[in-house]
Each structure stands twice: as structure tokens, then as C-alpha cells.
Design a protein around this motif. Structure first.
Motif, PDB file in Angstrom:
ATOM      1  N   UNK A 192      35.899  40.379  41.678  1.00 36.49           N
ATOM      2  CA  UNK A 192      37.322  41.425  41.668  1.00 36.49           C
ATOM      3  C   UNK A 192      36.503  42.485  40.263  1.00 36.49           C
ATOM      4  N   UNK A 193      36.896  43.350  40.503  1.00 36.47           N
ATOM      5  CA  UNK A 193      36.661  44.696  38.879  1.00 36.47           C
ATOM      6  C   UNK A 193      36.635  43.651  38.568  1.00 36.47           C
ATOM      7  N   UNK A 194      37.633  42.985  37.402  1.00 40.49           N
ATOM      8  CA  UNK A 194      37.840  42.350  36.500  1.00 40.49           C
ATOM      9  C   UNK A 194      36.670  40.882  36.318  1.00 40.49           C
ATOM     10  N   UNK A 195      36.134  40.722  35.172  1.00 44.48           N
ATOM     11  CA  UNK A 195      35.015  39.985  34.606  1.00 44.48           C
ATOM     12  C   UNK A 195      35.281  38.112  35.654  1.00 44.48           C
ATOM     13  N   UNK A 196      36.517  38.161  35.305  1.00 42.00           N
ATOM     14  CA  UNK A 196      36.747  36.668  35.225  1.00 42.00           C
ATOM     15  C   UNK A 196      38.075  36.350  36.507  1.00 42.00           C
ATOM     16  N   UNK A 197      37.712  36.787  37.435  1.00 44.30           N
ATOM     17  CA  UNK A 197      39.029  36.418  38.498  1.00 44.30           C
ATOM     18  C   UNK A 197      39.673  35.090  38.178  1.00 44.30           C
ATOM     19  N   UNK A 198      40.991  34.535  38.859  1.00 44.16           N
ATOM     20  CA  UNK A 198      41.319  33.889  38.779  1.00 44.16           C
ATOM     21  C   UNK A 198      40.424  32.577  39.979  1.00 44.16           C
ATOM     22  N   UNK A 199      40.176  32.023  39.755  1.00 47.56           N
ATOM     23  CA  UNK A 199      39.996  30.705  41.166  1.00 47.56           C
ATOM     24  C   UNK A 199      38.279  30.363  40.926  1.00 47.56           C
ATOM     25  N   UNK A 200      38.298  29.786  42.164  1.00 45.68           N
ATOM     26  CA  UNK A 200      36.755  29.293  42.353  1.00 45.68           C
ATOM     27  C   UNK A 200      35.941  30.575  42.367  1.00 45.68           C
ATOM     28  N   UNK A 201      34.461  30.833  42.585  1.00 48.21           N
ATOM     29  CA  UNK A 201      34.328  31.828  42.749  1.00 48.21           C
ATOM     30  C   UNK A 201      33.386  31.947  44.197  1.00 48.21           C
ATOM     31  N   UNK A 202      34.260  32.275  44.052  1.00 50.36           N
ATOM     32  CA  UNK A 202      33.801  32.264  46.546  1.00 50.36           C
ATOM     33  C   UNK A 202      32.911  33.638  46.285  1.00 50.36           C
ATOM     34  N   UNK A 203      33.219  34.390  45.667  1.00 47.25           N
ATOM     35  CA  UNK A 203      31.659  35.523  45.957  1.00 47.25           C
ATOM     36  C   UNK A 203      30.718  35.060  45.725  1.00 47.25           C
ATOM     37  N   UNK A 204      30.767  34.374  44.561  1.00 42.61           N
ATOM     38  CA  UNK A 204      29.214  33.845  44.257  1.00 42.61           C
ATOM     39  C   UNK A 204      28.666  33.098  44.957  1.00 42.61           C
ATOM     40  N   UNK A 205      29.232  32.337  45.972  1.00 38.17           N
ATOM     41  CA  UNK A 205      28.844  31.226  47.262  1.00 38.17           C
ATOM     42  C   UNK A 205      28.944  32.464  48.192  1.00 38.17           C
ATOM     43  N   UNK A 206      29.455  33.453  48.281  1.00 39.12           N
ATOM     44  CA  UNK A 206      29.233  34.482  49.567  1.00 39.12           C
ATOM     45  C   UNK A 206      28.368  34.712  49.211  1.00 39.12           C
ATOM     46  N   UNK A 207      27.698  35.343  48.665  1.00 36.45           N
ATOM     47  CA  UNK A 207      26.481  35.645  48.294  1.00 36.45           C
ATOM     48  C   UNK A 207      25.873  34.872  48.711  1.00 36.45           C
ATOM     49  N   UNK A 208      24.763  35.443  49.443  1.00 38.81           N
ATOM     50  CA  UNK A 208      23.384  34.887  49.906  1.00 38.81           C
ATOM     51  C   UNK A 208      24.156  33.767  51.523  1.00 38.81           C
TER      52      UNK A 208
END
Ligand SMILES: Cc1cc2nc3c(=O)[nH]c(=O)nc-3n(C[C@H](O)[C@H](O)[C@H](O)COP(=O)(O)OP(=O)(O)OC[C@H]3O[C@@H](n4cnc5c(N)ncnc54)[C@H](O)[C@@H]3O)c2cc1C
Lengths: 486, 284
Positions: A192-208
Motif C-alpha cells: 500500500x501507499x503506507x510504508x508498513x502495512x500489516x501482514x506478511x510482505x506479500x507485495x515483496x514476494x509477488x515482485x519477481x
């Protein structure tokens, strides 16, 4: 593992109703099944061919959801595709997959110039985004050499890099959020736009995740302030080793240039013949170094870098005097692939990363491997990252040459990993390097990756049979299409 | 480093928790507790990477890196593993980036008691799915970090805090070139500028900033909002401009959507099917 002349996946009749349902969900003119289109989309920029059954051009996330749901209902795999410039077979459709092309989802939706981020659709081209925000003094930092034609969605899926990622990091560091159509058709906002959304970093593992975790339909990217001062330098060296040692010495001296690119003699000669930039064609290696930032730091860095290059025996020192000259030097780097086409009709571009300090010995070995296989090799690469791009050039009409190309390629990859490097720095694994994953990962490591894939895609229809060798994936058949050398 | 003994400690069944120095909450109460090995394996300044046991105190790594002119983007205090597992950045995030970008390779002990490797040792690497991103911020619920390779950076030539009185942070923020930290409490703005000393001085002067002793004391509670919300915060707060981390009073956050929560649950179920790692800790 030499070249496998695998059978083309046999043509099976397209599931009844699949096409009709897609046409009803999108629009008839955005669902293509003609032989020409199917031919066009059977591979990416690699030479690995597969087979598609239908090509869809959705306009919205809900249309992407519809495509995914219909494909799944028909138990048909689906593949996201941006511009198709991928080099590892990531967007190559297998087994009559539904190809979901994002090129019509190409709008920059909003730009926040204060907090420096933008929401974009996945089909926006990398360079178009940077151009759109340039007058605000901003740019999108990842700049693959293919930036004129590759899509942001593809950059996200491949976690792409570029010459300027040395200082600013690859795509992952520039993605705040991704709206994703998950493989079951639901829509989820990861990050999300906020720097530390709750939960696992699903964004990070989606990239790549190379299209295997779902399809990105909207991306929030970080924009980077463009530097007020930029200086581009060109050095030439009598040996490749001296050039490589200069690279290490610059970093060891505590500087992180914006870019640190190297070209060997064969490559420089080809480029010079192509663009006439006055490149030193007598040198064994040339080094393109760019520093940027504020005026004093740039001036100091230029001085120190020139000193280091001199200590390593650079012949000439060329510092671009104006923007035109700077653009010309970069053009040399970025048109290398075009230039090479003039030497031999075909090339195979490799992509591995090695520790910077091992560059001299790895380059020596790359030349030796090519010589052993009677091939021509050129090197043009992101030296600052240790990211090698050995380019094997050949004429594929020569009998048996493909076997040599594939054998040499695999030796280069193996050697890179053996000195503490990795399989790929930017092009991804796809089909190309899938079966080499065990060089880097033990069965337990691969099982963990397969588990995460399973969490995103329990059914396994999102771009199946890529990245993970089949023992670790749920697939029970080896789907190696023609052109693959894994 | 050999993680065999650590893996044996974690074992293959039964609830187990992990603690570092306890500075970020420590172990789960009443559960068998293990500790990751500590110690710096190596620092390769010319590669801008360092390898250490997850139990290494952040301070130890910071000191060792300073000796070779480098640093790591981890917040102060506790252990390296704890800082990564919690994943919350320090106030230099604007310049340094998120904690999650610091981790290049992790060797962790899985719920099955196996040593698993995620990522790779080079700064640039796209070989396979990026499990390191998942591990950062997972608070020990997906695996226990044993040994990590982190990315390091050269120390800047100059690093100074400045401040100015402003009722609105964004106008000043826009004039600064890549500041490392910008904090605002509704009345005063603090900026950390780094780089060449002359550049730092010129930037500060041009922006009307005055030298400051350091950042202001931070209120205890900490949350994050969209960075565009920072201008309209009320109450007692120190906000990170351009980032959105708020120390102190902030509006309540919306919770994760059902689809995202469900995906998070599936990831946890895949990697720790019996829920034995840090039981009771809920990420999400
Ligand atoms: C001449 C040349 C130079 C190159 N230089 C570089 C370079 O410097 N650095 C670099 O990193 N790469 C480089 N590449 C590789 C390639 O351009 C990048 O990988 C690029 O990011 C791919 O983008 P694309 O839109 O073409 O993706 P595609 O090739 O269409 O797809 C790539 C992968 O992404 C998936 N995908 C695409 N869109 C989505 C989406 N919306 N959601 C989920 N998955 C999706 C596909 O399924 C596939 O797995 C180069 C390629 C060429 C031909």
C-alpha cells in the motif's frame, strides 16, 4: 543437459465454450484466435516457443478477473504478458494457454509529485512513465536496456534491473503496492501507499514471481528525484582484468556510482561501427561510469574515479562535455544488441551475477568456454553489480551450432554459480534456467518456494511449469518446448 | 556457519519460540525458547555485503562495519535477526530504504526443522521466488532466521541534522535533494542531510535550515499512514515526511482486506502447517 529437441506440445482442441465465454466477457474484437496472432504470441524475446490457444486484450482489472476465472473453469492454464521482451521464456504460453496481454491497460492513473509515487496500469511502458514525470524532476529508477518497449507489469513480474540500479536498487525497491488478480480470480491489494502495512510482505514476494502468483492490474511505483548534476566518464584499458579491477577499486573506495558498465573489445568495435561515437576500439575493455547527485559530490567523485582508473592504467579519459555527448556514450551502451546483429545474425544473451572481485577470472573463463565451443562471445554488462551478460553470437544456419551455444551457455552459468554467483541477475528463470535451479538451491529450498507458489495458486494454472523444476512443482510432466536448452 | 545445532534446538515438533535480546518483544511466554547463533562470519566491503548469525547484536555489526567505512540499514538495538523479523525501519528510512531491502540471503530453520536457504549472496539476484521478502516482518512465524547476508553501504563523508520552523512540511521537503530523514511534529521540521560536506551546507542554507543537535525525541507508539496524510495529522506526533511512519498520535488504520488476510493465512499454513513457530504471534 544438452539441447533437448522436445516435442512441441501437441495441439489439443480448444475447450468448448472457452472462446465464446471470453468473447462475451471482453469484446469479440479483443479475443483473438487467428493463426497470425497465435504465432505472434507463442514466445517472448527468447527463442523458446510454446503454444497459445487464445489471446485476450483486457481493458480493466475486472476483465482480467473474467479471463482468469474462465480459463480456470476450463482447466486451462493462463499466462500474463506485457510487451513480450522477456528473455527466459516467462511469457511463453505452454499447453494451449490463455494469453492475457496487458498492452491495452496502459494508463498512468495518478502521480503524487510531493510524496513521489505514481499509480499505473501494468501495460504502461517503462520509458513512457519516466517521460511522463520528467518535467517534475522525477523518474522511475529501474531502467532495463529494453525500457522503450518493456512494461511495468513485466518489470514487476521479473523484478527487472538496469544500469542505474547499482545505486538505486532493482524494481522491488520501487514498488509500494500491486493490485493483483489472484489465480482464483479474486482481486487483492498487496502492500500500500503506507510504508508498513500489516501482514506478511506479500507485495515483496509477488515482485519477481514471473506471472505465477497472479496478474498485476495496477502498480504503485516509487518515483526517484532526478539528480541536479550528472557526469559520465569513459575509460579504456589494455586488459579486461584492469577494467574489472577498476570496478572493484571504485566500490572499495566507498563510492557507489549511478552506473558502472563495461564493454569488451569485440563489442566496442561492433558498436563503434554502428554509431560512430569515437569509442576506443583498440582497447581490450572500456568502462562507462556515471556519477550523479549534488555538484560537490559529483566533482569529488569524478576526480577520485579518474585517479583510480589512471592507477589501473586507463589509456584515455573521456568525460562527456554536454548532454549530447553523454547521450551518445549511453547510446553506445544501449544499442549494443542492435550493433551485434551486424556481426552474426543470431545471438544468445546470458545473464548471471558473480561477486565483483571474481570478475577478472570469470571473464577469462567465459572467453575460454566460448573458444572451446568455437563460438564468438562479446561482453557488455553491468560491471558494478557483477552482472555479466555474455553474448554468444552465431549463425544458426550453421549445422550443430545450437548445441554448442547451449553447451557453452550452461558452462557459463555453472561457472558463475561455482564462484559464489547466482543464476540470474535480471532476466529471471522462466523456462530457460528452470532445470538449473538445483545448482543454487537444495530440495528443501525449492520445496519452500513451491509451498509459497502453492499458497498463491493452489490449482497451479497461473503460468505453470516455469521457475521451479518439476520435482518441486506439482506438475508431473516435463513441459520443455522447442528452443529450450535446459 | 553450521546451523545444525540450531536446527536441532528448533526440532521437528511441538511449539517453539525464538528470542534475540528481547528488545522488540522477545519470546512468546510459556513456550520452549531457542536462540539463533551469533557472530559475524565475514564482511566484504568491496562487495557491499556482510554475513552474520541472526543472533548477532545490531550494535556489534554496526561497529564492525564502521571500522571498514560502511553501515547497514537496520534500526538500532536488539539482534540482526530480531530487526529483520520485525521489519520496522529506523528514522533513516527515507534515504536508506525499507529494512526488507537489506536482506539478500537467509538461511533459516523451517517448521520441519530443516535448514532452508532463501535468496542469494549477490546484491542483484532474481533466481527463483524471493522468500527473503516474506521472512522480513514475519516475526518468526514462517521460519527462524539462522544466518543472514545483508547489504551494506559506504558511510557518507558528512551527516548533519538541521531544523526549521514550518507549519506545513511539504514545501520545504520538495526543495531538498534526497534527504535521508525528514521529521515534522506540526510546528518544527528536522532534516538529516548527508553527502559531501559542502553540498550539505549549501542545501541547508538554500532551504533555510539551521543546524540541530539531532532528531527530536520520538513518542513511544508507532504506526504508518499514507505519506500524503502526514500534513493533516493532529495531536502529539513526530511524522516521517515522505515515508508515512508516525510516532505518536495517528488515525486508526484500516485492517487488511479479506482476500489479503486469507492469502496470508495460506502462506502461514504452507510454511508452518501445525502453527508451531512462535505460536500466538499473529502477523496481519
Ligand atoms: C534487448 C533487450 C534488453 C533487455 N535488457 C534488460 C535489462 O537491462 N534488464 C532487465 O532486467 N531485463 C532486460 N531485458 C528483459 C526484459 O525486457 C525484462 O524482463 C522486462 O521487464 C520484461 O517486460 P515485458 O513487459 O516485456 O514482459 P513479458 O516478456 O511480456 O513478460 C515477462 C514475465 O512477466 C510476466 N508478466 C507480464 N506482465 C505481467 C503482469 N501484469 N502481471 C503478472 N505477470 C506479468 C509474464 O508472465 C512473464 O513471466 C531485456 C530484453 C531485451 C529483449
Amino acid at each position: 543437459m544438452s539441447a533437448i529437441a522436445a516435442d512441441r506440445p501437441t495441439a489439443s482442441p480448444v475447450a468448448a465454450g472457452l472462446i465464446d465465454e471470453l468473447r462475451a466477457a471482453l469484446a469479440p474484437d479483443r479475443v483473438h484466435v487467428g493463426a497470425t496472432e497465435l504465432g505472434l504470441y507463442k514466445r517472448d524475446a527468447s527463442n523458446i516457443e510454446g503454444r497459445a490457444s487464445v489471446i485476450c486484450f483486457p481493458l480493466t482489472a475486472s476483465e482480467v478477473q473474467a479471463c482468469v476465472r474462465i480459463a480456470v473453469a476450463h482447466e486451462t492454464p493462463f499466462v500474463a504478458r506485457g510487451s513480450g521482451t522477456g528473455l527466459s521464456g516467462g511469457a511463453t504460453p505452454l499447453d494451449g494457454a490463455v494469453v492475457i496481454v496487458t498492452t491495452k491497460m496502459n494508463h498512468v492513473l495518478s502521480v503524487d509529485t510531493v510524496n513521489r509515487f505514481a499509480w499505473v496500469e501494468p501495460g504502461v511502458l517503462n520509458l513512457d512513465l519516466s517521460k511522463a514525470v520528467a518535467r517534475r524532476g522525477l523518474h522511475f529508477a529501474p531502467d532495463p536496456s529494453s525500457q522503450q518497449s518493456c512494461s511495468i507489469g513485466g518489470n514487476v513480474a521479473n523484478n527487472s534491473g538496469g544500469p542505474h540500479c547499482l545505486a538505486d536498487g532493482v524494481t522491488e525497491a520501487h514498488v509500494l503496492a500491486v493490485e493483483v488478480v489472484l489465480p482464483d480470480g479474486t482481486l487483492a491489494m498487496l502492500g500500500g501507499e503506507e510504508p508498513e502495512p500489516d501482514g506478511y510482505d506479500l507485495r515483496g514476494v509477488f515482485v519477481g514471481s514471473e506471472g505465477m502468483f497472479g496478474i498485476a492490474t495496477k502498480v504503485c511505483v516509487r518515483l526517484t528525484q532526478s539528480a541536479p548534476a550528472v557526469r559520465t566518464m569513459l575509460f579504456d584499458f589494455a586488459t579486461v582484468e584492469a577494467g574489472a579491477q577498476t570496478v572493484s577499486a571504485i566500490i572499495a573506495a566507498g563510492m557507489v556510482p549511478a552506473a558502472l558498465e563495461m564493454m569488451d573489445q569485440l563489442c566496442t568495435t561492433a558498436v563503434e561501427a554502428y554509431i560512430n561515437a569515437g569509442l576506443p576500439v583498440h582497447a581490450a575493455a572500456i568502462l562507462l561510469v556515471e556519477v550523479n547527485g549534488l555538484e560537490h559530490s559529483v566533482a569529488t567523485d569524478v576526480e577520485r574515479i579518474v585517479e583510480i582508473a589512471r592507477a589501473h592504467g586507463t589509456g584515455a579519459v573521456r568525460i562527456a562535455q554536454d548532454e549530447t555527448e553523454r547521450a551518445l556514450l549511453w547510446k553506445g551502451r544501449k544499442t549494443a544488441f542492435g550493433a551485434i546483429a551486424r556481426i552474426k545474425p543470431n545471438y544468445y544473451l546470458h545473464d548471471t551475477v558473480v561477486p565483483r572481485r571474481r570478475l577478472p577470472e570469470v571473464l577469462r573463463e567465459v572467453y575460454a568456454i566460448a573458444a572451446r565451443h568455437d563460438l564468438l562471445v562479446m561482453n557488455v554488462f553491468h560491471a558494478g553489480d557483477g552482472n555479466l551478460h555474455p553474448l554468444l553470437v552465431f549463425d544458426k544456419r550453421e549445422p550443430g551450432v545450437m548445441d554448442r551455444v547451449h553447451a557453452a551457455g550452461e558452462e557459463i552459468v555453472r561457472f558463475s554459480v561455482s564462484v559464489g554467483g547466482v543464476l540470474s541477475g535480471e532476466h529471471g528463470i522462466g523456462l530457460e534456467k528452470r532445470d538449473l535451479m538445483p545448482l543454487m538451491f537444495a530440495p528443501a529450498d525449492l520445496a519452500a518456494q513451491a509451498a509459497v507458489r502453492h499458497a498463491f495458486d493452489p490449482v497451479g494454472l497461473a503460468n505453470p511449469h516455469k521457475v521451479l523444476p518439476s520435482a518441486a512443482s506439482c506438475g508431473d510432466v516435463q513441459h520443455v518446448p522447442a528452443g529450450a536448452w535446459v | 556457519m553450521d546451523l545444525g545445532a540450531f536446527a536441532e534446538d528448533v526440532g521437528v515438533s511441538g511449539p517453539v519460540t525464538i528470542a534475540g535480546l528481547g528488545s522488540r518483544g522477545g519470546a512468546v511466554a510459556d513456550v520452549r525458547c531457542v536462540h539463533a547463533p551469533g557472530g559475524i562470519e565475514w564482511i566484504q566491503a568491496d562487495e557491499m555485503i556482510a554475513c552474520c548469525g541472526a543472533g548477532t547484536p545490531v550494535a556489534e555489526l554496526v561497529d564492525a562495519l564502521a571500522a571498514v567505512g560502511q553501515r547497514v540499514a537496520l534500526p538500532d538495538g536488539g539482534t540482526v535477526g530480531g530487526a529483520l523479523a520485525v521489519g520496522r525501519a529506523g528514522i533513516r528510512r527515507l534515504g536508506d530504504g525499507a529494512v526488507r531491502n537489506t536482506l539478500l540471503q537467509a538461511r533459516y530453520v523451517s517448521a520441519a526443522g530443516e535448514v532452508v536457504k532463501a535468496g542469494g549472496p549477490t546484491v542483484k539476484n532474481v533466481s527463483g521466488f524471493d522468500l527473503c521478502r516474506l521472512l522480513v516482518g514475519s516475526r518468526g512465524t514462517l521460519g527462524f532466521l539462522g544466518e543472514v547476508i545483508v547489504r551494506t553501504r559506504p558511510l557518507p563523508a558528512a551527516s548533519h541534522w538541521f531544523s526549521a520552523t514550518v507549519g506545513e512540511p511539504f514545501a520545504l521537503f520538495a526543495t531538498l535533494h534526497r534527504p535521508v530523514s525528514v521529521l515534522w511534529d506540526g510546528a518544527t521540521l528536522w532534516a538529516l542531510l548527508e553527502g559531501h560536506a559542502a553540498d550539505v551546507a549549501e542545501q541547508a542554507a538554500a532551504a533555510g535550515l539551521h543546524p540541530a543537535d539531532g532528531p527530536p525525541p520520538l513518542p513511544q507508539s508507532r504506526t504508518s499512514v499514507a505519506p500524503s496524510c502526514v500534513g493533516s495529522l493532529t495531536g502529539r506526533f513526530v511524522a516521517e515526511v515522505g515515508v508515512g511512519v508516525v510516532h505518536g498520535d495517528a488515525p486508526p488504520r484500516s485492517s487488511a482486506s479479506p482476500a489479503v488476510a486469507e492469502l496470508g493465512r495460506r502462506v502461514k499454513d504452507e510454511l508452518d502447517p501445525t502453527g508451531r513457530l512462535n505460536p500466538g504471534v499473529h502477523v496481519g
